[in-house]
Motif scaffolding. Structure first.
Motif, PDB file in Angstrom:
ATOM      1  N   ALA A  64     -10.272  -3.163  -0.701  1.00 22.31           N
ATOM      2  CA  ALA A  64      -9.536  -2.354  -1.558  1.00 22.31           C
ATOM      3  C   ALA A  64      -9.590  -0.676  -1.031  1.00 22.31           C
ATOM      4  O   ALA A  64      -8.783   0.025  -0.793  1.00 22.31           O
ATOM      5  CB  ALA A  64      -9.836  -2.110  -3.025  1.00 22.31           C
ATOM      6  N   ARG A  65     -10.944  -0.246  -0.598  1.00 21.95           N
ATOM      7  CA  ARG A  65     -11.181   1.021  -0.187  1.00 21.95           C
ATOM      8  C   ARG A  65     -10.727   1.064   1.187  1.00 21.95           C
ATOM      9  O   ARG A  65     -10.040   2.061   1.327  1.00 21.95           O
ATOM     10  CB  ARG A  65     -12.556   1.438  -0.419  1.00 21.95           C
ATOM     11  CG  ARG A  65     -13.134   1.518  -1.766  1.00 21.95           C
ATOM     12  CD  ARG A  65     -14.475   2.314  -1.882  1.00 21.95           C
ATOM     13  NE  ARG A  65     -15.706   1.282  -1.160  1.00 21.95           N
ATOM     14  CZ  ARG A  65     -16.219   0.508  -1.630  1.00 21.95           C
ATOM     15  NH1 ARG A  65     -15.727  -0.065  -2.990  1.00 21.95           N
ATOM     16  NH2 ARG A  65     -16.897  -0.387  -1.491  1.00 21.95           N
ATOM     17  N   CYS A 101       0.899  -1.310   0.083  1.00 20.73           N
ATOM     18  CA  CYS A 101      -0.043  -0.122  -0.054  1.00 20.73           C
ATOM     19  C   CYS A 101       0.887   1.204   0.019  1.00 20.73           C
ATOM     20  O   CYS A 101       1.227   1.832   1.113  1.00 20.73           O
ATOM     21  CB  CYS A 101      -0.878   0.061   1.116  1.00 20.73           C
ATOM     22  SG  CYS A 101      -2.116  -1.402   1.234  1.00 20.73           S
ATOM     23  N   VAL A 102       1.461   1.671  -1.134  1.00 19.09           N
ATOM     24  CA  VAL A 102       2.073   2.872  -1.360  1.00 19.09           C
ATOM     25  C   VAL A 102       1.454   4.065  -1.447  1.00 19.09           C
ATOM     26  O   VAL A 102       0.342   4.189  -2.034  1.00 19.09           O
ATOM     27  CB  VAL A 102       2.889   2.483  -2.618  1.00 19.09           C
ATOM     28  CG1 VAL A 102       4.010   3.875  -2.560  1.00 19.09           C
ATOM     29  CG2 VAL A 102       3.704   1.298  -2.610  1.00 19.09           C
ATOM     30  N   VAL A 103       1.905   4.963  -0.571  1.00 20.59           N
ATOM     31  CA  VAL A 103       1.180   6.466  -0.599  1.00 20.59           C
ATOM     32  C   VAL A 103       2.237   7.468  -0.987  1.00 20.59           C
ATOM     33  O   VAL A 103       3.327   7.467  -0.420  1.00 20.59           O
ATOM     34  CB  VAL A 103       0.435   6.908   0.423  1.00 20.59           C
ATOM     35  CG1 VAL A 103      -0.017   8.385   0.730  1.00 20.59           C
ATOM     36  CG2 VAL A 103      -0.471   5.918   1.106  1.00 20.59           C
ATOM     37  N   SER A 111      -0.902   4.671  -4.398  1.00 23.55           N
ATOM     38  CA  SER A 111      -0.261   3.928  -5.892  1.00 23.55           C
ATOM     39  C   SER A 111       0.228   2.653  -5.549  1.00 23.55           C
ATOM     40  O   SER A 111       1.493   2.215  -5.103  1.00 23.55           O
ATOM     41  CB  SER A 111       0.724   4.896  -6.247  1.00 23.55           C
ATOM     42  OG  SER A 111       2.021   4.519  -6.247  1.00 23.55           O
ATOM     43  N   PRO A 112      -0.645   1.656  -5.449  1.00 28.00           N
ATOM     44  CA  PRO A 112      -0.372   0.142  -4.993  1.00 28.00           C
ATOM     45  C   PRO A 112       0.528  -0.503  -5.861  1.00 28.00           C
ATOM     46  O   PRO A 112       0.668  -0.204  -7.045  1.00 28.00           O
ATOM     47  CB  PRO A 112      -1.760  -0.399  -5.077  1.00 28.00           C
ATOM     48  CG  PRO A 112      -2.730   0.192  -5.865  1.00 28.00           C
ATOM     49  CD  PRO A 112      -2.049   1.652  -5.945  1.00 28.00           C
ATOM     50  N   ALA A 113       1.239  -1.562  -5.180  1.00 29.60           N
ATOM     51  CA  ALA A 113       1.874  -2.383  -6.077  1.00 29.60           C
ATOM     52  C   ALA A 113       1.963  -3.956  -5.645  1.00 29.60           C
ATOM     53  O   ALA A 113       1.502  -4.146  -4.439  1.00 29.60           O
ATOM     54  CB  ALA A 113       3.670  -2.039  -5.904  1.00 29.60           C
ATOM     55  N   ASP A 118      -7.105  -2.645 -10.424  1.00 32.48           N
ATOM     56  CA  ASP A 118      -6.669  -3.826 -10.288  1.00 32.48           C
ATOM     57  C   ASP A 118      -6.797  -4.538  -8.687  1.00 32.48           C
ATOM     58  O   ASP A 118      -7.480  -5.748  -8.654  1.00 32.48           O
ATOM     59  CB  ASP A 118      -5.166  -3.840 -10.421  1.00 32.48           C
ATOM     60  CG  ASP A 118      -4.737  -3.657 -12.228  1.00 32.48           C
ATOM     61  OD1 ASP A 118      -5.624  -3.881 -12.843  1.00 32.48           O
ATOM     62  OD2 ASP A 118      -3.765  -3.041 -12.098  1.00 32.48           O
ATOM     63  N   VAL A 119      -6.632  -3.683  -7.995  1.00 33.03           N
ATOM     64  CA  VAL A 119      -6.796  -3.909  -6.479  1.00 33.03           C
ATOM     65  C   VAL A 119      -8.078  -4.354  -5.976  1.00 33.03           C
ATOM     66  O   VAL A 119      -8.480  -5.337  -5.511  1.00 33.03           O
ATOM     67  CB  VAL A 119      -6.097  -2.677  -5.463  1.00 33.03           C
ATOM     68  CG1 VAL A 119      -6.261  -3.418  -3.942  1.00 33.03           C
ATOM     69  CG2 VAL A 119      -4.823  -2.423  -5.810  1.00 33.03           C
ATOM     70  N   GLU A 120      -9.022  -3.636  -6.801  1.00 28.50           N
ATOM     71  CA  GLU A 120     -10.537  -3.728  -6.440  1.00 28.50           C
ATOM     72  C   GLU A 120     -10.934  -5.150  -7.101  1.00 28.50           C
ATOM     73  O   GLU A 120     -11.621  -6.040  -6.390  1.00 28.50           O
ATOM     74  CB  GLU A 120     -11.606  -2.851  -7.234  1.00 28.50           C
ATOM     75  CG  GLU A 120     -11.348  -1.503  -6.557  1.00 28.50           C
ATOM     76  CD  GLU A 120     -12.299  -0.560  -7.023  1.00 28.50           C
ATOM     77  OE1 GLU A 120     -12.038  -0.419  -8.281  1.00 28.50           O
ATOM     78  OE2 GLU A 120     -13.299  -0.043  -6.414  1.00 28.50           O
TER      79      GLU A 120
END
Ligand SMILES: Nc1ncnc2c1ncn2[C@@H]1O[C@H](COP(=O)(O)OP(=O)(O)OP(=O)(O)O)[C@@H](O)[C@H]1O
Ligand SMILES: [Mg+2]
Length: 319
Positions: A184-185, A115-117, A156-158, A174-176
């Motif tokens: 995801a939310r 979970c990148v921010v 900006s997930p990875a 993609d995460v959803e």
């Protein structure tokens, strides 16, 4: 300065030896996570460890967990050596390996998304933006320069890459698809809250949190816990606020001496293992950077914080 520890050997089954941490299954749905002094650069672990690095990573994480409202609930049960040895008497003969660098945590099933921010545009995000005007696949404001501040922080997930591979940026959609919309939310909203709370505190200490990565895991009772390390120099880009200027790369408050030295080798190292051995002055400068980051952020020395008689006040929901 204490001697550097490259690997630990404790009397419990080893679950994983990551790039930095040795993780042991200590029973009772708990893990012991020991941050060694290993350092990686360009995803390769260097053959020489950095004294005090594991302590700084562990104590910075513990410090944040006591300060960030959005960190609740999290995985940490204890990180002072007395509490850990009281819970796990088998460790009594190994206090030196464990002290100041270890966390007793609730074991979870990690969510397979990093979970990148990002509050500023740098690194792989800058490369993506320069090439396609997007970040995490979504169009961004135009005219940003390298290291520019974003108008608001962006999730900006990875993917969590397998050992040896690089993480790959994915979109929120993609995460959803992978995890479902609700989870995801929740990951996105909690990560952004953590970033905002942490960045504000760091700002008061003259530190810019350009970006950072959180991990979450599902506990046995179904709770979503914040796990792993939190807002450390290994999981974040920290920049000194007083020299910050967009339009160029920024010096980082941690691995910069190692990166500069590796970059100075040019083609002599192809960024594949084995990495070259860092010289004494690079090791010393890197230790100093990690310690300085801790002291600037918290106003205390890492040993003093770690050795508080009752340990840092950790409260974790459900424990
Ligand atoms: N509470 C927890 N429950 C389960 N796993 C955890 C928990 N906290 C951390 N971990 C895992 O422990 C490992 C820590 O090791 P380390 O940070 O050295 O790994 P790494 O080199 O970053 O590699 P990777 O994170 O990709 O496995 C990570 O894989 C992390 O996901
Ligand atoms: Mg890690």
């Amino acid at each position: 300065m204490s001697d550097a520890i490259q690997r630990t050997d404790l009397p419990f089954p080893l679950v994983a030896r990551g790039k930095v941490r040795d993780v042991y299954d200590v029973g009772g749905d708990r893990l012991l996570i020991v941050a060694t002094d290993r350092i990686s650069a360009y995803d390769v672990v260097l053959p020489r460890a950095i004294p005090d690095k594991g302590m700084v990573l562990t104590q910075v994480t513990a410090w944040w967990l006591t300060r960030l409202a959005a960190a609740q609930p999290h995985h940490l049960i204890a990180c002072d050596v007395d509490s850990i040895v009281a819970a796990l008497p088998e460790l009594a003969p190994h206090r030196d390996q464990v002290a100041r660098r270890s966390m007793l945590v609730r074991r979870t099933t990690p969510v397979p998304v990093e979970c990148v921010v990002r509050g500023y545009i740098s690194g792989s995000a800058w490369r993506e933006y320069r090439e396609s005007g997007t970040l995490a696949g979504e169009r961004l404001e135009t005219g940003l320069t390298e290291s520019a501040r974003l108008s608001e922080p962006i999730f900006s997930p990875a993917t969590k890459a397998e050992r040896g591979a690089h993480d790959e940026n994915i979109t929120f959609a993609d995460v959803e698809i992978q995890l479902g919309g609700a989870l995801a939310r929740e990951l996105r909203d909690r990560s952004i809250q953590l970033y905002l709370q942490g960045a504000e505190i760091a700002h008061r200490a003259g530190i810019v949190v350009a970006d950072t990565k959180f991990e979450f895991g599902v506990a046995q009772n179904g709770e979503l816990l914040l796990i792993d390390e939190v807002l450390t120099p290994d999981s974040s880009r920290f920049w000194p606020a007083d020299t910050y200027a967009p339009g160029r790369a920024q010096p980082s408050l941690d691995k910069q001496p190692v990166r500069d030295w590796l970059d100075s080798l040019g083609d002599a190292w192809d960024r594949r293992p084995p990495a070259p051995i860092p010289p004494d002055e690079v090791v010393r400068a890197t230790t100093a950077r990690y310690r300085e980051l801790f002291e600037r952020l918290t106003g205390t020395e890492p040993e003093a914080f770690a050795d508080q008689p009752i340990g840092p006040a950790i409260t974790s929901g459900g424990v």
